[in-house]
Design a protein around this motif. Structure first.
Motif, PDB file in Angstrom:
ATOM      1  N   VAL A 169      58.788 -29.303  80.150  1.00  0.00           N
ATOM      2  CA  VAL A 169      58.446 -30.728  80.057  1.00  0.00           C
ATOM      3  C   VAL A 169      58.536 -31.337  81.457  1.00  0.00           C
ATOM      4  O   VAL A 169      57.668 -32.097  81.876  1.00  0.00           O
ATOM      5  CB  VAL A 169      59.378 -31.472  79.073  1.00  0.00           C
ATOM      6  N   PHE A 217      46.773 -28.732  76.872  1.00  0.00           N
ATOM      7  CA  PHE A 217      47.828 -27.863  76.343  1.00  0.00           C
ATOM      8  C   PHE A 217      47.579 -26.403  76.704  1.00  0.00           C
ATOM      9  O   PHE A 217      48.524 -25.662  76.967  1.00  0.00           O
ATOM     10  CB  PHE A 217      47.983 -28.042  74.826  1.00  0.00           C
ATOM     11  N   LEU A 240      60.864 -25.759  72.843  1.00  0.00           N
ATOM     12  CA  LEU A 240      60.302 -25.978  74.176  1.00  0.00           C
ATOM     13  C   LEU A 240      61.457 -26.181  75.137  1.00  0.00           C
ATOM     14  O   LEU A 240      62.405 -26.910  74.826  1.00  0.00           O
ATOM     15  CB  LEU A 240      59.393 -27.223  74.161  1.00  0.00           C
ATOM     16  N   MET A 272      57.220 -34.207  72.558  1.00  0.00           N
ATOM     17  CA  MET A 272      57.698 -33.149  73.452  1.00  0.00           C
ATOM     18  C   MET A 272      59.227 -33.145  73.509  1.00  0.00           C
ATOM     19  O   MET A 272      59.848 -32.083  73.480  1.00  0.00           O
ATOM     20  CB  MET A 272      57.129 -33.339  74.857  1.00  0.00           C
ATOM     21  N   ASP A 273      59.826 -34.331  73.573  1.00  0.00           N
ATOM     22  CA  ASP A 273      61.290 -34.428  73.574  1.00  0.00           C
ATOM     23  C   ASP A 273      61.865 -33.848  72.287  1.00  0.00           C
ATOM     24  O   ASP A 273      62.903 -33.175  72.308  1.00  0.00           O
ATOM     25  CB  ASP A 273      61.737 -35.885  73.750  1.00  0.00           C
TER      26      ASP A 273
END
Length: 185
Positions: A159, A114, A154, A145-146
């Protein structure tokens, strides 16, 4: 090419992980990819270092004094550098790698990948970041993450900049074709 691999200091509960990391180490050696890693002799870390060395490759380890003092350092590698702390370890690994791969591991593995992924988002480097997804290990993280994108924390392009695979050849091809995203600011 030098690739930093972040992975567990334990072997996990499924032999798939140890078998795949050994296979990855052999693949690195046979493709003239040098390994940069955390310098340990235990768990997945030790297994990939041993595999690269046994197959004629080069391995560069970076370990903090505190871990070296506990006799966790791998003395059978090409070069081992002992540094003061974890911050120096990560900086040294980042400076000496052309790409970063997160294999299965715990909190330290996530923290390491990360950090370099964040640096890439901010434009501090243009090096690719890979999640090597053996046994679907990172599927739940990809879902998170989605959700981060969905919730507006984000951007999708960050991504999309990640290489997500469980295949060595696919990973190598993607590393060679990698184009960094545009700078955040």
């Amino acid at each position: 090419m030098r690739i930093a691999v972040f992975c567990g200091s334990g072997a996990g509960n499924d032999e798939k992980y140890i078998n795949e990391i050994k296979s990855l180490g052999e693949f690195f050696a046979k493709n003239n990819i040098e390994l940069v890693y955390g310098g340990g002799k235990v768990g997945l870390m030790g297994a990939i270092a041993d595999s690269v060395m046994q197959n004629g490759g080069k391995v560069y380890g970076v370990i903090p004094e505190k871990l070296e003092e506990k006799e966790l350092s791998h003395t059978g590698i090409t070069k081992l550098k002992v540094v003061k702390n974890m911050h120096e370890r990560k900086a040294e690994m980042a400076a000496n790698a052309d790409a970063f791969v997160a294999f299965a591991g715990g909190a330290g593995t996530l923290e390491e990948i990360f950090e370099v992924w964040t640096w890439a988002q901010l434009g501090f480097h243009n090096k690719p970041c890979v999640f090597y997804n053996t046994n679907g290990y990172y599927n739940s993280l990809f879902d998170m993450m989605d959700n981060m994108v969905k919730e507006g924390f984000l951007k999708q392009q960050y991504v999309d900049m990640l290489i997500k695979t469980d295949d060595k050849e696919t990973m190598l091809k993607a590393l060679k074709e990698y184009k960094a995203p545009t700078q955040k600011w």
